[in-house]
Design an enzyme around this catalytic site. Structure first.
Site, PDB file in Angstrom:
ATOM      1  N   GLY B 127      65.648  -5.914  92.117  1.00 24.58           N
ATOM      2  CA  GLY B 127      66.119  -4.782  92.918  1.00 24.58           C
ATOM      3  C   GLY B 127      66.415  -3.572  92.049  1.00 24.58           C
ATOM      4  CE1 TYR B 128      66.414  -4.066  87.318  1.00 22.00           C
ATOM      5  CE2 TYR B 128      65.200  -2.494  85.995  1.00 22.00           C
ATOM      6  CZ  TYR B 128      66.045  -3.580  86.080  1.00 22.00           C
ATOM      7  OH  TYR B 128      66.506  -4.166  84.935  1.00 22.00           O
ATOM      8  CB  THR B 161      57.027  -7.731  93.743  1.00 18.65           C
ATOM      9  OG1 THR B 161      56.497  -6.425  93.535  1.00 18.65           O
ATOM     10  CG2 THR B 161      55.897  -8.742  93.765  1.00 18.65           C
ATOM     11  CD  GLU B 244      58.606  -4.322  84.669  1.00 18.65           C
ATOM     12  OE1 GLU B 244      59.747  -3.830  84.616  1.00 18.65           O
ATOM     13  OE2 GLU B 244      57.811  -4.107  85.588  1.00 18.65           O
ATOM     14  CG  ASN B 384      50.474   4.755  83.123  1.00 22.26           C
ATOM     15  OD1 ASN B 384      51.318   3.872  83.331  1.00 22.26           O
ATOM     16  ND2 ASN B 384      49.227   4.490  82.805  1.00 22.26           N
ATOM     17  CD  GLU B 385      51.741  10.250  86.134  1.00 17.95           C
ATOM     18  OE1 GLU B 385      52.364   9.189  86.367  1.00 17.95           O
ATOM     19  OE2 GLU B 385      50.603  10.471  86.581  1.00 17.95           O
TER      20      GLU B 385
END
Lengths: 377, 398
Positions: B127-128, B161, B244, B384-385
């Site tokens: 839960g982020y 997820t 991660e 990625n930014e």
């Protein structure tokens, strides 16, 4: 030189955009994709009433005598709203096949019903082994009495499940990959021996695998001359590509506008993300891709009827390459800049992205058309 | 300096290779070869096989159930698993919350949570992200208010997820909103069965239900479920994010995909020849292979640095960007080779009880499905930014 729309084209664009705005879009797609046919018969009827199904046929044929640019105008509007109705297969592909190969009797019999919205068409040209080669035809047709008997199977026939008439390429002589010896037949979808395996496609449309097991057709089912079907098929593909390029331009425009709008409202780190230079440059690139795609779609439409086959080939394949590349960039970046939201089925972005991805594949992807372009030049 | 594996490492590789060839259930291997999604029960079955062997958590310290392997051995192991077609197990327990618990958790928490993670009985989710907090994770607003020996949690998490299949969720919650946004965050473990939690599915563009939005409405969580200290959750969160991204290169999985791409190219016709023999395709394949090689040796080089106790840090940011870009270009190559057979919706392969054979030939199975899902990889885990911002800031001191 004048590249501006005529008054009629402006009217066509406005009326198509109004229709699409009122009836189509991602929400409509999510609703329709779970239905049996995947589109609305009611919209189809309205398109007939608006005269759109008559667009590319000559006045003698019962049409409006529209040009490739007219079709472009309509398809661009369709692209803005993810239109699901089988315009590409019936009017563009079926229409091109009938105009390029049909006898007076066939045109007299079939075009009025097509224009009225009573008959739907598709062209079954692809085969499992053929990839993008129109001439790679393993399906055979042999003479039997006055008629023909067709055997073989056709892959990924667009709207193959709902079409009433399926124009099938079959080999009447020669080897599998010969350019000559291919004939086209207009086959009733309900013909004994014709089996369809329908399925939904990734972009919310529908297609079918079609198996032909000793399908008998009469002599008058032959479209064009025996063994000379390939130029007709190529004409069908080029008209379809030109129409798809226009559709893609419409889809790219929506993605560009939606992304710009989203980044102006989405805030992170205390400011709209549109303030971040890296995203501003990305959107500037998206816009440039869109503009170049639009130019190439126009070139294809203007040169589709060119007398010079090299000029036509370079315009159509060049447009398909540009649209493939631009569509990929605009689609992928639209998803990226929407973040997680761009990955959802709920937002429209993903649906336009998928449609653009599929348009690259249909009738040959970037690699295929680079080769075509290079071979013509 | 020596690029090759030592005799011990080679022997280790052979041991792992022989074991997985024998231990990986044939049906799971076959599903992977067809590009299908492996279902939860099958993942758990594989999890338990690895657990029984003692190889379920290679990176964990030995005292907590790890293997005691070197970084090189762990690399070899992960590589061999993927090459053999073994499915990736969900990272949430084994690679995310597990290490947080054994690093920052209390003895009681270690006893309570680590066994379930190791034996595969307890599934976790993360839960982020929140609807308003994606790239700017520290701006999160889900609130935990102290009430006696409990916290009362209100708010919502998104892109969660596996929340619909998870038993527990580890959550970043706001316990203080007076100071800097990073300083008022706590790390809380919450039982998904607690009253007030609602899981709402989000369908993604490939038609799958993998992610969710999770709503917390007056959810009461015992204070003993807090990891470490209140308001210091950001430290643990960052530790977890580095973990991660470590291993995100997924070299083995990429090699497995390359093998599938080669197989499809060999069975696909182009101009009357095998597509595999087409110079245009060969050039693209070679470019992809070179990129994969560069990624693999970058990972090995960083691993070698870790062996000498140089902590993994911002290299992980570079690996994340390079790996996800490569993964996306590989999946693009895959759908292009599949040609028209990218077009049918291929989600039915995963539909249980469907006895229709798939339209898409087996060699191309799942190509489009994975291409679409893969678009998320440059977004999740820090877009990625954002990664590039970190690289510029931390590595280039800009």
């Amino acid at each position: 030189m004048d590249l501006s729309y005529s008054d009629e084209q402006t009217m066509l664009r406005d009326s198509a955009e109004r229709f699409v705005e009122a009836n189509c879009g991602a929400e409509n797609l999510r609703k329709m994709r779970n239905t049996e046919e995947g589109f609305s018969r009611n919209y189809w009827k309205q398109m007939a009433e608006l005269g759109w199904l008559a667009l590319p046929f000559t006045e003698e044929q019962g049409g409006l005598g529209g040009t490739a640019v007219d079709t472009m105008v309509l398809m661009e509007a369709f692209g803005k709203g993810l239109v699901l109705e089988p315009y590409l297969t019936t009017v563009v592909m079926g229409g091109a096949a009938l105009r390029a190969g049909g006898s007076d009797a066939q045109i007299e019999e079939l075009v009025p019903a097509l224009v009225e919205g009573e008959l739907m068409f598709t062209v079954a040209y692809a085969e499992p082994q053929a990839r993008f080669d129109l001439f790679d035809v393993a399906t055979t047709a042999r003479r039997d009495g006055t008629g023909w008997v067709i055997d073989g199977s056709k892959a990924v026939v667009l709207h193959g499940d709902s079409a009433d008439k399926i124009i099938v390429s079959a080999r009447t002589s020669g080897d599998r990959r010969d350019a000559t010896g291919i004939s086209l037949f207009i086959v009733d979808a309900g013909a004994p021996g014709l089996e369809r395996r329908p399925y939904p496609t990734v972009d919310g449309s529908r297609a079918a695998e079609i198996m032909l097991g000793s399908v008998r057709v009469d002599a008058d089912a032959l479209l064009g001359r025996e063994g000379e079907g390939l130029p007709v098929l190529e004409r069908v593909a080029d008209e379809a590509i030109t129409a798809l390029c226009a559709e893609a331009v419409g889809a790219m425009k929506v993605l560009l506008d939606t992304t710009v709008e989203y980044t102006k409202t989405r805030e992170q780190f205390g400011q709209p993300i549109a303030k971040f230079q890296v995203l501003r440059h990305r959107m500037a690139d998206m816009m440039m891709e869109y503009e170049q795609a639009k130019s190439m779609a126009l070139v294809a439409a203007l040169k589709l009827d060119s007398e010079d086959p090299v000029e036509r080939r370079k315009a159509v394949s060049g447009a398909k390459v540009q649209i493939g590349k631009s569509g990929r960039f605009v689609g992928q970046q639209a998803v990226q800049l929407h973040g997680g939201m761009g990955m959802t089925d709920e937002l429209s972005v993903g649906h336009y992205f998928k449609r653009l991805t599929m348009i690259d594949i249909l009738f040959g992807n970037v690699d295929h058309h680079l080769k075509q372009f290079s071979a013509a030049a | 300096m020596d690029l090759s594996f030592s005799p011990e490492e080679t022997a280790f590789r052979d041991e792992v290779r022989a074991w997985v060839a024998d231990a990986l259930p044939a049906d799971i291997k076959a599903a992977m070869e067809r590009g299908e999604k492996v279902k939860k029960d099958d993942l758990r079955r594989w999890h338990k096989i690895l657990h029984e062997k003692g190889w379920i958590a290679p990176a964990w310290p030995k005292e907590y159930g790890g293997t005691g392997w070197t970084a090189t051995q762990r690399y070899i192991f992960a590589n061999e698993m993927a090459l053999a077609g073994a499915p990736d197990l969900p990272a949430f327990g084994l690679k995310m919350v597990g290490p947080v618990i054994y690093t920052y958790g209390s003895e009681e928490q270690k006893r309570e949570y680590l066994p379930g993670i190791l034996n595969g009985d307890v599934w976790w989710c993360q839960g982020y992200s929140e609807p308003g907090s994606g790239s700017d994770l520290a701006s999160l607003k889900t609130k935990a208010v102290s009430d006696g020996d409990e916290y009362v949690v209100n708010g919502s998490k998104i892109w969660t997820t596996g929340a619909h299949e998870a038993d527990w969720i580890f959550c970043l919650v706001r316990t203080d909103d007076t100071g800097k946004k990073q300083e008022g965050i706590s790390f809380l473990l919450i039982d998904m069965k607690t009253p007030g939690i609602e899981v709402s599915p989000i369908i993604i563009i490939n038609g799958d239900h993998t992610v969710n939005q999770v709503f917390f409405n007056d959810v009461r969580v015992p204070k003993r479920n807090l990891i470490g200290k209140e308001n210091e959750g950001w430290t643990y969160a960052k530790f977890l994010l580095v973990n991660e991204r470590n291993g995100i290169a997924q070299i083995g999985a990429k090699k497995h995909t390359m093998a599938r791409i080669r197989k499809l190219a060999a069975s696909t016709q182009l101009n009357g020849h095998r597509l595999a023999d087409d110079p245009g395709y060969q050039r693209r394949l070679a470019e992809t292979e070179v990129a994969l090689m560069a990624l693999e040796y970058s990972e090995l080089r960083f691993l070698s640095g870790q062996k000498t106790d140089h902590a993994p840090g911002t290299e992980a940011n570079m690996m994340k960007v390079a790996a996800t870009q490569l993964q996306q270009s590989m999946s693009e190559l895959f759908i292009e080779i599949a040609g028209y057979y990218s077009y049918p919706f291929d989600g039915f392969r995963d539909t249980e009880g469907s006895n229709e054979p798939p339209v898409v030939p087996e060699d191309a199975g799942g190509a489009m499905h994975q291409f679409l899902y893969g678009r998320a990889s440059t977004i999740y885990g820090g877009s990625n930014e954002i990664q590039r911002d970190v690289i510029a800031k931390v590595l280039l001191s800009l």
